[in-house]
Structures are given as structure tokens and as C-alpha cells.
Design an enzyme around this catalytic site. Structure first.
Site, short mmCIF file in Angstrom:
data_model
loop_
_atom_site.label_atom_id
_atom_site.label_comp_id
_atom_site.label_asym_id
_atom_site.label_seq_id
_atom_site.Cartn_x
_atom_site.Cartn_y
_atom_site.Cartn_z
N ASP A 40 -3.56 4.32 23.10
CA ASP A 40 -3.76 5.76 23.18
C ASP A 40 -4.45 6.21 21.90
O ASP A 40 -3.89 6.08 20.80
CB ASP A 40 -2.42 6.48 23.34
N GLU A 65 -3.64 7.41 15.35
CA GLU A 65 -3.72 8.81 14.96
C GLU A 65 -4.23 8.90 13.52
O GLU A 65 -3.82 8.12 12.66
CB GLU A 65 -2.33 9.47 15.07
N ASN A 92 -8.51 5.68 11.25
CA ASN A 92 -9.69 6.27 11.89
C ASN A 92 -10.19 5.22 12.88
O ASN A 92 -10.68 4.16 12.48
CB ASN A 92 -10.76 6.57 10.83
N ASP A 118 -9.83 16.42 19.85
CA ASP A 118 -10.31 17.61 19.16
C ASP A 118 -11.74 17.92 19.64
O ASP A 118 -12.62 17.07 19.56
CB ASP A 118 -10.31 17.36 17.65
N LYS A 122 -18.33 23.57 17.15
CA LYS A 122 -19.60 23.87 16.47
C LYS A 122 -20.54 22.67 16.57
O LYS A 122 -20.13 21.52 16.37
CB LYS A 122 -19.34 24.22 15.01
N ASP A 154 -9.23 19.76 28.30
CA ASP A 154 -9.19 21.09 28.88
C ASP A 154 -10.48 21.85 28.58
O ASP A 154 -10.57 23.04 28.86
CB ASP A 154 -7.96 21.87 28.40
#
Length: 213
Positions: A40, A65, A92, A118, A122, A154
Site C-alpha cells: 500500500d 508512508e 519516499n 495527495d 497546482k 476522489d
């Protein structure tokens, strides 16, 4: 256990996150290192994987993460519940994925999830998005033929861009041109539960590893 307060966003391109990290000997962590692995990417607090590890004890689960305090919290939570098929790692993923797989048996990676990454709205920040060509190439090297990649967001534009990245690589094919109507994993992520509770759409796609005809 009290929740750790952390920044919602960190810049993965900053020098702090360009360094290799210490990878533990995963053979000492998992009860059986040869179980199929679900990876994940961007696991946040890790509750999705924590539930998955209990629903599917025949699998191993590894959450990656970039926010280290969340990883520490998640592994403490894991230890309190004595799960030996689950681990969380601070890294990372676009820097460390190859190093991680040096500690794992070949052909163990069977499933990958990238859930609500995330969005970095922009335009100048979109190179910070986790699904970049290097990540797709790395997953092509480690995911077994027939292995699955679940993409959820989403934000439709983000979901489309992730799909474009995987569609561009000859090692993956999408199982349907349409968004999946429902989650076909046995557990919903925290973000998906919250999104559905607000009657907002979730854009889901499934890619399969294997050369296209």
C-alpha cells in the site's frame, strides 16, 4: 493510543526525502516472508492495512508512508495487536522501492494499492504526485504477472492521470475502460468511507500486470 499530529502535506522532492532510508530485515518481521504481499503506497495512518491484515491473514501487508510520525504510530498500533503479517515503513517510494525489494523474495508482490494520493492541485506542484513514470517502471519490475494495482481517488483528474501513467506502460492493462462502481477489495479505506458518507464520487480503476496483446 492518542493520534499523532502531523503536517498534511510534505514535499517529496525536498532534499530531506531524497535520501535512502534504513530498511529492516523483513524476514525478521513477517511470520512467513513467502506469503503473497500487498503493498500500500501512501498508507497514512495505516488503518486500511491494519484491517486487511486481519481479514486476509494468508497475505503479508507492507505500507509505505513519507510522513515518519505516522509510520511510528502505525507500527506501535500493529505491535499492540500482535500482527506478524503487517509492517509499515517510512520512505519516499520513488527513491526506495528497489532497495525494499532487495529484502523480499522474488515474485512475492501480488497486489498494490494507491488510495487517495495527495492531489497536488497546482500545476507547478504536479511533479510531487506519487504516481510518476519511475514508480510505474519499478512496479513493472516487481509485480508478478497477473498481479493487481488498485487506484482510487476522489479527484477525477488525479484518477485519470494515474490511469494514463499505467496505460502508457506496456506491462499493464486496465480491466475496464469505465470506473469501477464499487470497491472490490474487502476493506474500505478511511478516506473512501468519509467520501461516500458525504455522497461524493470515488473514481476507482484496476490494472493487471501482464504484457498487452
Amino acid at each position: 493510543m492518542a493520534r499523532v499530529r502531523v503536517r498534511q502535506h510534505v514535499n517529496p522532492l525536498s532534499s530531506k526525502y531524497q535520501q535512502s532510508v534504513t530498511i529492516p530485515n523483513l524476514r525478521d518481521i513477517y511470520g512467513d516472508i513467502n506469503k503473497p504481499l500487498h503493498l500500500d503506497i501512501g498508507c497514512a495512518r495505516g488503518r486500511f492495512l491494519w484491517e486487511m491484515a486481519q481479514v486476509e491473514p494468508e497475505w503479508n501487508f507492507l505500507g509505505l508512508e513519507i510522513r515518519e510520525p505516522l509510520v511510528i504510530e502505525a507500527n506501535n498500533w500493529r505491535d499492540e495487536h500482535s500482527l506478524n503479517n503487517l509492517h509499515y515503513l517510512f520512505c519516499n517510494v520513488n527513491i526506495s522501492l528497489g532497495e525494499i525489494f532487495e529484502y523480499l523474495p522474488k515474485e512475492v508482490l501480488k497486489r498494490v494499492s494507491i488510495l487517495f494520493p495527495d492531489p497536488w492541485f497546482k500545476r507547478r506542484h504536479q511533479t510531487r504526485r506519487v504516481v510518476q513514470p519511475k514508480l510505474v517502471e519499478d512496479l513493472a519490475n516487481y509485480l508478478t504477472v497477473g498481479g493487481e494495482i488498485f487506484l482510487h481517488s476522489d479527484v477525477e483528474e488525479v484518477a485519470k492521470k494515474m490511469c494514463d501513467r499505467f496505460s502508457e506502460h506496456n506491462s499493464f492493462y486496465r480491466n475496464s475502460n469505465d470506473w469501477l462502481n464499487e470497491n472490490i477489495l474487502p476493506v474500505l479505506s478511511e478516506r473512501e468511507k468519509a467520501t461516500l458518507a458525504k455522497n461524493q464520487p470515488v473514481y476507482r480503476a484496476l490494472f493487471i500486470a501482464g504484457n498487452r496483446e
